[in-house]
Design a protein around this motif. Structure first.
Motif, mmCIF file in Angstrom:
data_model
loop_
_atom_site.group_PDB
_atom_site.id
_atom_site.type_symbol
_atom_site.label_atom_id
_atom_site.label_comp_id
_atom_site.label_asym_id
_atom_site.label_seq_id
_atom_site.Cartn_x
_atom_site.Cartn_y
_atom_site.Cartn_z
ATOM 1 N N ALA A 255 -4.251 -4.778 -0.749
ATOM 2 C CA ALA A 255 -3.858 -4.002 -1.927
ATOM 3 C C ALA A 255 -5.013 -3.801 -2.902
ATOM 4 O O ALA A 255 -4.849 -3.166 -3.940
ATOM 5 C CB ALA A 255 -2.701 -4.696 -2.645
ATOM 6 N N HIS A 256 -6.213 -4.327 -2.558
ATOM 7 C CA HIS A 256 -7.397 -4.216 -3.414
ATOM 8 C C HIS A 256 -7.089 -4.714 -4.822
ATOM 9 O O HIS A 256 -7.370 -4.045 -5.812
ATOM 10 C CB HIS A 256 -7.901 -2.770 -3.462
ATOM 11 N N MET A 321 -0.982 0.048 2.981
ATOM 12 C CA MET A 321 -2.013 0.132 1.940
ATOM 13 C C MET A 321 -3.130 1.103 2.346
ATOM 14 O O MET A 321 -4.309 0.758 2.366
ATOM 15 C CB MET A 321 -2.591 -1.256 1.659
ATOM 16 N N ARG A 327 -1.823 1.539 -2.586
ATOM 17 C CA ARG A 327 -2.311 0.216 -2.989
ATOM 18 C C ARG A 327 -1.842 -0.142 -4.398
ATOM 19 O O ARG A 327 -1.545 -1.306 -4.686
ATOM 20 C CB ARG A 327 -3.844 0.173 -2.888
#
Length: 364
Positions: A255-256, A321, A327
């Protein structure tokens, strides 16, 4: 009114003592005591020698890393507290305060209040895992010119016990773990060039975050293998939690997640404030807060669900994602799942439903 204020203060204090300690005065634990530049570390025969088995010096490596990347990060995040690297020193502080850097074998008093509380034990599983996200990125940052002047020699001290299990120089580490070191080098190179690259600020941030998490995941994957034997002295409950903690990084990385001070603090405060022991059954561990119980329980559920589905849960999440928008939605889902106990009560499988909507793929 006076008594009401006192009551509120007591309630707030109780909440704070129930939570894991990850910040002191808004910064990572003992941050101001850590060396702020290379000149503050021991110097012998022209060589700077850093002892990563001393908490202050290991935290000092993070402080150098934060100071050296501040200018690069400022092109993307105006507030210094928004750097996504803050999550690393905050994790180290939590491990110290929760007793996870101490010698779990009992053979020494390293890390114990009865001995040297600032000692980091080479026998600690958690200290071993952290080695791969502290010493390794530090050495990569030196090699890529982010830290240091390119002339000063820097050496990392091997532990007195188990030295053969840890790499201690850029050459040593890159020979043993070429892929991991390469990904950290790529991150620092990306950070240096992204400010002048084309694209929107959102795209640049996402690129930096993706590269950072790619490197962190490489470190954690290597640590999972290299540090496994150090899980033996711990209870089965602590081992299970440590495994699920590592597994949770798959979701966060995909998901950064921007691990700024504020966002990291929200996710770390509910972490268990002590080492788990046999008999601890979340969400009913009496001396842990509701939030800590929830975190242990949810981490366990996420790990167990993924194993039950043969790894499908993580694969589905990674597939979902696939864009900046996805994300962003994923980060919101994680926040609900990990920070809101009522979310789990209303139905854990709602996460799977959300991911189906994102990907159009059924997990079944």
């Amino acid at each position: 009114m006076h008594f009401l204020r006192i009551g509120i203060a007591i309630a707030v204090a109780a909440l704070l003592t129930d939570a894991a300690v990850v910040l002191e005065n808004g910064l990572p634990v003992d941050w101001e005591k850590a060396p702020a530049d290379l000149s503050k570390f021991p110097l012998s025969s022209g060589v700077v020698t850093i002892n990563p088995w001393d908490f202050s010096q290991r935290m000092g490596m993070y402080r150098l890393l934060m100071n050296s990347t501040a200018d690069y990060m400022s092109f993307l995040w105006a507030n210094a507290s928004d750097s996504p690297l803050w999550g690393l020193p905050m994790q180290l502080g939590w491990k110290l305060k929760s007793g996870r850097l101490a010698d779990p074998t009992g053979a020494t008093t390293c890390g114990k209040h009865s001995g040297d509380p600032m000692c980091i034990s080479p026998q600690s599983y958690w200290a071993c895992v952290n080695y791969y996200v502290s010493v390794i990125p530090f050495l990569a940052a030196v090699h890529t010119g982010v830290i240091g002047d390119g002339v000063t020699q820097i050496q990392v001290q091997a532990p007195a016990d188990g030295a053969q299990d840890y790499c201690i120089s850029y050459t040593d580490c890159s020979q043993k773990y070429p892929d991991m070191m390469s990904k950290w080098e790529t991150f620092f190179k990306t950070l240096k060039i992204v400010s002048s690259s084309k694209g929107t600020d959102l795209e640049k941030k996402d690129r930096v975050l993706g590269s950072m998490w790619d490197a962190q995941q490489a470190s954690l994957q290597q640590a999972t293998s290299s540090c496994q034997q150090r899980q033996n002295p711990y209870s089965s409950k602590e081992v299970s939690f440590s495994d699920s903690w590592i597994s949770a990084s798959d979701y966060v990385a995909a998901a950064h997640f921007q691990s700024s001070i504020e966002k990291s603090e929200k996710f770390m405060r509910p972490l268990p404030s002590r080492i788990l022991k046999e008999g601890d059954e979340a969400p009913n561990i009496a001396d842990l807060s509701t939030e800590e119980n929830h975190t242990v329980y949810i981490f366990s559920w996420m790990s167990s669900a993924n194993k039950l589905l043969g790894g499908t849960l993580v694969r589905l999440w990674r597939s979902a994602m696939c864009s900046e928008v996805a994300r962003e939605k994923g980060r919101t889902l994680l926040e609900d799942l990990l920070l809101n106990p009522k979310f789990a009560v209303s139905g854990l499988l709602s996460v799977l439903t959300e991911m189906e909507l994102l990907t159009g793929i059924s997990p079944g």
